[in-house]
Each structure stands twice: as structure tokens, then as C-alpha cells.
Scaffold this motif. Structure first.
Motif, PDB file in Angstrom:
ATOM      1  N   LYS A  34     -10.400  -1.477   7.024  1.00 50.84           N
ATOM      2  CA  LYS A  34      -9.667  -0.543   6.172  1.00 50.84           C
ATOM      3  C   LYS A  34      -8.720   0.288   7.032  1.00 50.84           C
ATOM      4  CE  LYS A  34     -10.276   3.046   2.673  1.00 50.84           C
ATOM      5  NZ  LYS A  34      -9.951   2.604   1.329  1.00 50.84           N
ATOM      6  N   VAL A  35      -7.434   0.174   6.744  1.00 50.86           N
ATOM      7  CA  VAL A  35      -6.410   0.909   7.489  1.00 50.86           C
ATOM      8  C   VAL A  35      -6.135   2.230   6.759  1.00 50.86           C
ATOM      9  CG1 VAL A  35      -4.005   0.884   8.251  1.00 50.86           C
ATOM     10  CG2 VAL A  35      -5.377  -1.215   8.364  1.00 50.86           C
ATOM     11  N   GLU A  36      -6.283   3.332   7.486  1.00 49.00           N
ATOM     12  CA  GLU A  36      -6.077   4.640   6.843  1.00 49.00           C
ATOM     13  C   GLU A  36      -5.124   5.491   7.677  1.00 49.00           C
ATOM     14  OE1 GLU A  36      -9.705   6.287   4.737  1.00 49.00           O
ATOM     15  OE2 GLU A  36     -10.661   5.042   6.260  1.00 49.00           O
ATOM     16  N   THR A  70      -7.723   4.030  11.918  1.00 47.17           N
ATOM     17  CA  THR A  70      -6.569   4.831  11.511  1.00 47.17           C
ATOM     18  C   THR A  70      -5.324   4.243  12.170  1.00 47.17           C
ATOM     19  OG1 THR A  70      -7.018   6.378  13.300  1.00 47.17           O
ATOM     20  CG2 THR A  70      -7.830   6.982  11.114  1.00 47.17           C
ATOM     21  N   LEU A  71      -4.259   4.180  11.378  1.00 42.56           N
ATOM     22  CA  LEU A  71      -3.024   3.573  11.879  1.00 42.56           C
ATOM     23  C   LEU A  71      -1.858   3.996  11.007  1.00 42.56           C
ATOM     24  CD1 LEU A  71      -1.767   1.398  13.816  1.00 42.56           C
ATOM     25  CD2 LEU A  71      -2.122  -0.243  11.965  1.00 42.56           C
ATOM     26  N   ASN A  72      -0.752   4.370  11.655  1.00 46.94           N
ATOM     27  CA  ASN A  72       0.468   4.675  10.903  1.00 46.94           C
ATOM     28  C   ASN A  72       1.514   3.604  11.225  1.00 46.94           C
ATOM     29  OD1 ASN A  72       2.809   5.579   9.786  1.00 46.94           O
ATOM     30  ND2 ASN A  72       2.588   7.698  10.510  1.00 46.94           N
ATOM     31  N   ARG A 103       8.682  -0.378   2.453  1.00 47.11           N
ATOM     32  CA  ARG A 103       9.261   0.786   3.147  1.00 47.11           C
ATOM     33  C   ARG A 103       8.609   0.999   4.516  1.00 47.11           C
ATOM     34  NH1 ARG A 103       9.325   2.670  -2.179  1.00 47.11           N
ATOM     35  NH2 ARG A 103       7.376   3.850  -1.994  1.00 47.11           N
ATOM     36  N   MET A 104       7.406   0.496   4.701  1.00 47.48           N
ATOM     37  CA  MET A 104       6.774   0.558   6.030  1.00 47.48           C
ATOM     38  C   MET A 104       7.438  -0.444   6.980  1.00 47.48           C
ATOM     39  SD  MET A 104       2.690   0.757   5.244  1.00 47.48           S
ATOM     40  CE  MET A 104       1.945   2.217   4.523  1.00 47.48           C
ATOM     41  N   GLY A 105       8.272  -1.330   6.427  1.00 46.41           N
ATOM     42  CA  GLY A 105       8.971  -2.324   7.248  1.00 46.41           C
ATOM     43  C   GLY A 105       8.297  -3.690   7.214  1.00 46.41           C
ATOM     44  N   VAL A 123      -2.247  -4.986  -6.117  1.00 50.28           N
ATOM     45  CA  VAL A 123      -2.405  -4.458  -7.482  1.00 50.28           C
ATOM     46  C   VAL A 123      -1.224  -3.537  -7.727  1.00 50.28           C
ATOM     47  CG1 VAL A 123      -3.713  -2.878  -8.963  1.00 50.28           C
ATOM     48  CG2 VAL A 123      -4.933  -4.523  -7.534  1.00 50.28           C
ATOM     49  N   LYS A 124      -0.604  -3.685  -8.863  1.00 50.38           N
ATOM     50  CA  LYS A 124       0.443  -2.743  -9.297  1.00 50.38           C
ATOM     51  C   LYS A 124       0.126  -2.370 -10.745  1.00 50.38           C
ATOM     52  CE  LYS A 124       2.698  -2.825  -5.477  1.00 50.38           C
ATOM     53  NZ  LYS A 124       1.540  -2.420  -4.674  1.00 50.38           N
ATOM     54  N   GLY A 125       0.754  -1.309 -11.224  1.00 52.74           N
ATOM     55  CA  GLY A 125       0.509  -0.896 -12.605  1.00 52.74           C
ATOM     56  C   GLY A 125       1.035  -1.917 -13.601  1.00 52.74           C
TER      57      GLY A 125
HETATM   58  N1  COA Z   1       0.274   5.583   7.398  1.00 51.34           N
HETATM   59  C1  COA Z   1       1.393   6.189   6.983  1.00 51.34           C
HETATM   60  N2  COA Z   1       1.769   6.269   5.697  1.00 51.34           N
HETATM   61  C2  COA Z   1       0.941   5.742   4.789  1.00 51.34           C
HETATM   62  C3  COA Z   1      -0.253   5.094   5.155  1.00 51.34           C
HETATM   63  C4  COA Z   1      -0.575   5.019   6.510  1.00 51.34           C
HETATM   64  N3  COA Z   1      -1.680   4.426   6.934  1.00 51.34           N
HETATM   65  N4  COA Z   1      -0.850   4.656   4.024  1.00 51.34           N
HETATM   66  C5  COA Z   1      -0.072   5.023   3.000  1.00 51.34           C
HETATM   67  N5  COA Z   1       1.007   5.677   3.454  1.00 51.34           N
HETATM   68  C6  COA Z   1       2.132   6.202   2.678  1.00 51.34           C
HETATM   69  C7  COA Z   1       2.841   5.126   1.926  1.00 51.34           C
HETATM   70  O1  COA Z   1       3.676   4.431   2.780  1.00 51.34           O
HETATM   71  C8  COA Z   1       3.565   5.952   0.854  1.00 51.34           C
HETATM   72  O2  COA Z   1       4.732   6.480   1.440  1.00 51.34           O
HETATM   73  P1  COA Z   1       6.225   6.303   0.808  1.00 51.34           P
HETATM   74  O3  COA Z   1       6.123   6.589  -0.641  1.00 51.34           O
HETATM   75  O4  COA Z   1       6.998   7.335   1.549  1.00 51.34           O
HETATM   76  O5  COA Z   1       6.667   4.942   1.065  1.00 51.34           O
HETATM   77  C9  COA Z   1       2.625   7.125   0.636  1.00 51.34           C
HETATM   78  O6  COA Z   1       1.629   7.049   1.671  1.00 51.34           O
HETATM   79  C10 COA Z   1       1.871   7.215  -0.648  1.00 51.34           C
HETATM   80  O7  COA Z   1       1.656   6.022  -1.302  1.00 51.34           O
HETATM   81  P2  COA Z   1       1.530   5.992  -2.892  1.00 51.34           P
HETATM   82  O8  COA Z   1       0.960   4.694  -3.248  1.00 51.34           O
HETATM   83  O9  COA Z   1       2.839   6.342  -3.496  1.00 51.34           O
HETATM   84  O10 COA Z   1       0.452   7.154  -3.207  1.00 51.34           O
HETATM   85  P3  COA Z   1       0.370   8.172  -4.441  1.00 51.34           P
HETATM   86  O11 COA Z   1      -0.840   8.991  -4.178  1.00 51.34           O
HETATM   87  O12 COA Z   1       1.632   8.919  -4.677  1.00 51.34           O
HETATM   88  O13 COA Z   1       0.138   7.235  -5.723  1.00 51.34           O
HETATM   89  C11 COA Z   1      -1.033   5.590  -7.048  1.00 51.34           C
HETATM   90  C12 COA Z   1      -1.136   6.718  -6.004  1.00 51.34           C
HETATM   91  C13 COA Z   1      -2.420   5.009  -7.233  1.00 51.34           C
HETATM   92  C14 COA Z   1      -0.525   6.152  -8.379  1.00 51.34           C
HETATM   93  C15 COA Z   1      -0.062   4.497  -6.541  1.00 51.34           C
HETATM   94  O14 COA Z   1      -0.479   4.099  -5.265  1.00 51.34           O
HETATM   95  C16 COA Z   1       0.031   3.304  -7.438  1.00 51.34           C
HETATM   96  O15 COA Z   1       0.655   3.338  -8.493  1.00 51.34           O
HETATM   97  N6  COA Z   1      -0.560   2.179  -7.017  1.00 51.34           N
HETATM   98  C17 COA Z   1      -0.498   0.923  -7.714  1.00 51.34           C
HETATM   99  C18 COA Z   1      -1.377   0.891  -8.928  1.00 51.34           C
HETATM  100  C19 COA Z   1      -2.789   1.245  -8.640  1.00 51.34           C
HETATM  101  O16 COA Z   1      -3.475   0.612  -7.864  1.00 51.34           O
HETATM  102  N7  COA Z   1      -3.273   2.264  -9.355  1.00 51.34           N
HETATM  103  C20 COA Z   1      -4.667   2.589  -9.413  1.00 51.34           C
HETATM  104  C21 COA Z   1      -5.190   3.223  -8.249  1.00 51.34           C
HETATM  105  S1  COA Z   1      -6.923   3.326  -8.465  1.00 51.34           S
END
Ligand code: COA
Length: 415
Positions: A34-36, A70-72, A103-105, A123-125
Motif C-alpha cells: 500500500k503506497v501512502e 510511504t512514497l510521493n 497528473r502524477m506523471g 475504480v471511478k464513479g
Molecule cells: N503522494 C502524493 N500525492 C498523492 C499521493 C501520494 N502518495 N496519493 C494521492 N495523492 C494526491 C493525488 O495525486 C491527488 O492530487 P491531485 O488532485 O492534485 O492530482 C490528491 O492526492 C487527492 O486525490 P483525490 O482522489 O482527488 O482525493 P479526494 O479526497 O479529493 O477525493 C474521492 C476522494 C474518493 C471522492 C475520489 O478519490 C474519487 O472520486 N475516487 C474515485 C471513486 C471512488 O473510488 N470513490 C469511493 C471511494 S470509497
């Protein structure tokens, strides 16, 4: 050997839907990394906290059997390490908002270039279309996937259900897509993209409601209680209260103690094949021969009245006694079990469906174990990792970094 031993998962998931999927794969034996985000981690670690400073149950119950690094990937060193992880893993799973991984590249084209055998699951909405860029949570999916409009009572508003069909339901769908792609890779030698939209997953689970939508064109839905109540149907599948949804009518009925116990109820199904047994049990033997009741079709316009009569009987008994009386007669029924009753049910402990886990900062807590049992690959539920608990071992053993390189990456904020 576990069924998925040797499969390494690059787990970029957060919140619930993605973590459900990767937890399941971990239970089947995959090595889930798990990457966090450094210093932050999965947002659910801190959400709905019951003990200050301790990983929440929300997090611990969705991230068993995983390792945490942990990793960015947005930093320079982070990109290099992430690239190595893509090289070393079989599957990458993510459920960030649309476009976040790009966007992470790391768009899919680049991931494929780095590792053509990689299976990339998301998974997406929503799927492609007008809402593809939207962020989505559980209840949004329940509402847009057809569950809410068909749940609740006819005279009330739409309702969401307690079962997390949008999040956990989609996670399950995705897990199946991943193992299917792994199986396909055995033959093709290539990875592929696996996508499951939450709207699609919920709609799949509401399949019978789309069935009813089309049946409406040919007349009223006679197995719905509203038919027996003489309430006309509109142009879409209505909310069906506690109607069964299948060909055998069912309803939730009061049992002894319902006045003070919110769960003193039973689900009762009037299984056609044992109609005679039901009539005898509830003291209506005359219904067995009565042309107005004897055949299932004859009963369709009186389903609510029939359940009123059955309830007269169930109200005299404890919900478990109703089940004890019905089971020997092959009448399907089930007591409404509270979370407290489920948590304390010994048979669920015996099968490993409810498990007690020990956690270094939280202590003991209950969780739901793997509901899918494999005879040759039993699941052992191991506690969730602390944030970055396995960073050093993963960076050394999987990525191949030296101590000095790890220190430099830390300096940059990459890990
Ligand atoms: N290092 C650096 N940045 C990281 C990272 C890491 N290890 N992990 C995540 N991030 C960044 C992402 O790159 C993103 O940045 P960006 O928007 O600038 O590109 C940011 O964290 C947040 O990601 P996001 O997914 O937008 O989080 P959110 O809290 O705003 O939204 C959800 C949460 C669940 C609404 C959204 O992720 C989503 O719609 N996901 C798809 C559907 C889904 O699975 N929904 C149910 C979840 S249970």
C-alpha cells in the motif's frame, strides 16, 4: 501455498472501494504494497476515530494483510522509486479522482511501457460520458446506480442502504476483473486495463429492478404489494418496501417484543411449494383448498392481507422461534439480526467470518474476515500496517535501494 502467492500488488487505493478490493486479494495470498502519502497516509486513518491518535476502525478494517510504504510519486526520487515498483509488481490498483495518476506523471501508456505485463485496475464513479470527471462516494453511487430510487417505501423518499454496495460492491467487482486479467495474462503474456465504475457496479446489483422496469410495459407488477393494495403503477420501477424482489412473495413481520426491540422482526417468504405448511402453521388450514388462496396466481391481489394474517402468528413468537418453527417445514425465513447479535454470534466466529484482531496501538477489535472460503487457501486475517511500517524493507528488498539512497529519498520528502 496461498492461491495468489507470488502476485505482487501496487496498491494506490484509499478510502473504501479500492481498499476492499486489495484486502480481498491480500487474503487470497497476494503481497499487497500500500503506497501512502508521506506523513499523511490514507485519509481514513484519521476519519471516524474512536481512540485519539490511533488508526481508525474505518482504516484497520479495510487494510488487513497489507504492507505500507510511504512514497510521493510527484517528487523526483519518488518517480524513480515508483517506476521501479511498477517494474516489480503484477497489478496496480487505484481509486483516485479521475486523472490523478496521470497528473502524477504515470498515464496508462507509460505504465505499459515500463511493464507490459502490468494489469492496471481502477475504480471511478462513472464510466466514459457526461459524468466521467466527477468525484463519487458511496451514496452518490447508490443514487445514480438505481438502488436509491427502488429502495424505501412507496409513500416515502428514496433511501440508501446500509450495505456498501457502491464502495465495497465495486471493490468486489474490480477484484474479479483483476484475477480474470491475471488468468488472461497466463495465455497472452500481456497486462491490460481493468475498470469498474461505481454506477455500473450498483446497476449490476440492481439488475432485477431493470428487469421490472421492462416488465412494467406489459402490465402491473403483480408480485409488488402495491398491486394488492390497488395502488396504480407509474412509469418506472417503484420503491418496493420489503417486497421480496423475486417470484416468491416475502415481507418483514413483527415478532414478540417488537414494541421495545427495533430488531424483533423476521423476514418471511411464502414459498409456493410449502403453502400448505404455511396455512397449517398460522392456523388458516382452510386457505389450502380455497380457490382464492390455493394457487400463487390467485394470491397475488391479496399479498398484504396474507402477510397481515401471518404476522398475527409471528407476533406471538420470538424471532428465533419463528425460524425454528419454519425451518423443519422448509419455509424460508430469517430473523432480523442486529450488528450486536452478529458480533456475538459464535458460529460466525467459528468460520472466521467475524474475527478478533490485535493491533499494536489500538488493542483488540472485531472485524469481518474473508467471506469467501477456499479449501486449499484459507485466509488468515493479519492486522493493518501502521503508516510506512514497511517502507525500509520494501525500498530495500523490492526497489533495491541502499541505506544511503533511502536516506536521500527521505531528505527530499519522497518517502
Ligand atoms: N503522494 C502524493 N500525492 C498523492 C499521493 C501520494 N502518495 N496519493 C494521492 N495523492 C494526491 C493525488 O495525486 C491527488 O492530487 P491531485 O488532485 O492534485 O492530482 C490528491 O492526492 C487527492 O486525490 P483525490 O482522489 O482527488 O482525493 P479526494 O479526497 O479529493 O477525493 C474521492 C476522494 C474518493 C471522492 C475520489 O478519490 C474519487 O472520486 N475516487 C474515485 C471513486 C471512488 O473510488 N470513490 C469511493 C471511494 S470509497
Amino acid at each position: 501455498m496461498k492461491a495468489l502467492e507470488g502476485v505482487r500488488i501496487l496498491d494506490m487505493t484509499h478510502v473504501q472501494s479500492g481498499p476492499t478490493c486489495t484486502q480481498l486479494l491480500a487474503w487470497f495470498g497476494a503481497d499487497v504494497i500500500k503506497v501512502e502519502r508521506p506523513g499523511v497516509g490514507d485519509a481514513t486513518r484519521g476519519q471516524l476515530r474512536d481512540i485519539p491518535g490511533v488508526d481508525s476502525l474505518y482504516f484497520t478494517m479495510l487494510n488487513h494483510n497489507k504492507r505500507s510504504v510511504t512514497l510521493n510519486p510527484k517528487t523526483e526520487q519518488g518517480k524513480r522509486i515508483f517506476t521501479r515498483l511498477i517494474e516489480e509488481c503484477d497489478v496496480m490498483v487505484e481509486n483516485f479522482a479521475p486523472g490523478a495518476i496521470d497528473r502524477m506523471g504515470f498515464p496508462w501508456e507509460k505504465i505499459q511501457q515500463i511493464n507490459p505485463r502490468m494489469i492496471y485496475a481502477s475504480v471511478k464513479g462513472f464510466g466514459p460520458g457526461p459524468y466521467e470527471d466527477c468525484k463519487v462516494y458511496e451514496n452518490v453511487a447508490q443514487c445514480t446506480g438505481g438502488a436509491a430510487s427502488t429502495t424505501g417505501f412507496l409513500d416515502g423518499p428514496p433511501l440508501v442502504t446500509g450495505a456498501q454496495i457502491g464502495d465495497s460492491g465495486t471493490g468486489l467487482h474490480l477484484a474479479l476483473g483483476i484475477v480474470t486479467a491475471l488468468y488472461h495474462r497466463e495465455k497472452s503474456g500481456k497486462g491490460q486495463r481493468v475498470e469498474c465504475a461505481m454506477q455500473d457496479g450498483v446497476l449490476n446489483l440492481c439488475r432485477v429492478k431493470l428487469r421490472d422496469q421492462q416488465r412494467l410495459a406489459h402490465g402491473p407488477l403483480k408480485e409488488y404489494s402495491q398491486y394488492g393494495q390497488g395502488i396504480p403503477f407509474g412509469d418506472s420501477t417503484p420503491r418496493a418496501g420489503n417486497d421480496s424482489g423475486g417470484g416468491q412473495p416475502g415481507w418483514i413481520l413483527k415478532c414478540k417484543g417488537w414494541e421495545h426491540d427495533p430488531n424483533a422482526y423476521v423476514y418471511f417468504i411464502t414459498q409456493a411449494a410449502v403453502w400448505g405448511n404455511i396455512c397449517d402453521l398460522i392456523g388458516k388450514p382452510e386457505w389450502k383448498e380455497d380457490p382464492g388462496y390455493a394457487k400463487p396466481e390467485a394470491r397475488l391481489d391479496k399479498i398484504p392481507q396474507i402477510f397481515d394474517a401471518i404476522e398475527e402468528w409471528t407476533r406471538t413468537l420470538d424471532k428465533f422461534d419463528v425460524m425454528r418453527a419454519c425451518n423443519p417445514l422448509n419455509i424460508p425465513c430469517g430473523p432480523i439480526l442486529s450488528m450486536k447479535e452478529l458480533a456475538e454470534e459464535p458460529s460466525l466466529r467459528d468460520t472466521g467470518t467475524v474475527v478478533e484482531v490485535d493491533h499494536p496501538t489500538r488493542g483488540k477489535y472485531l472485524t469481518v474476515g474473508n467471506p469467501v472460503k477456499l479449501s486449499d487457501s484459507p485466509s488468515e486475517v493479519l492486522r493493518s500496517p501502521l503508516l510506512g511500517e514497511h517502507s525500509d524493507e520494501i525500498l530495500k528488498d523490492v526497489v533495491g535501494l541502499s541505506d544511503a539512497e533511502i536516506a536521500a529519498a527521505r531528505e527530499e520528502g519522497a518517502v
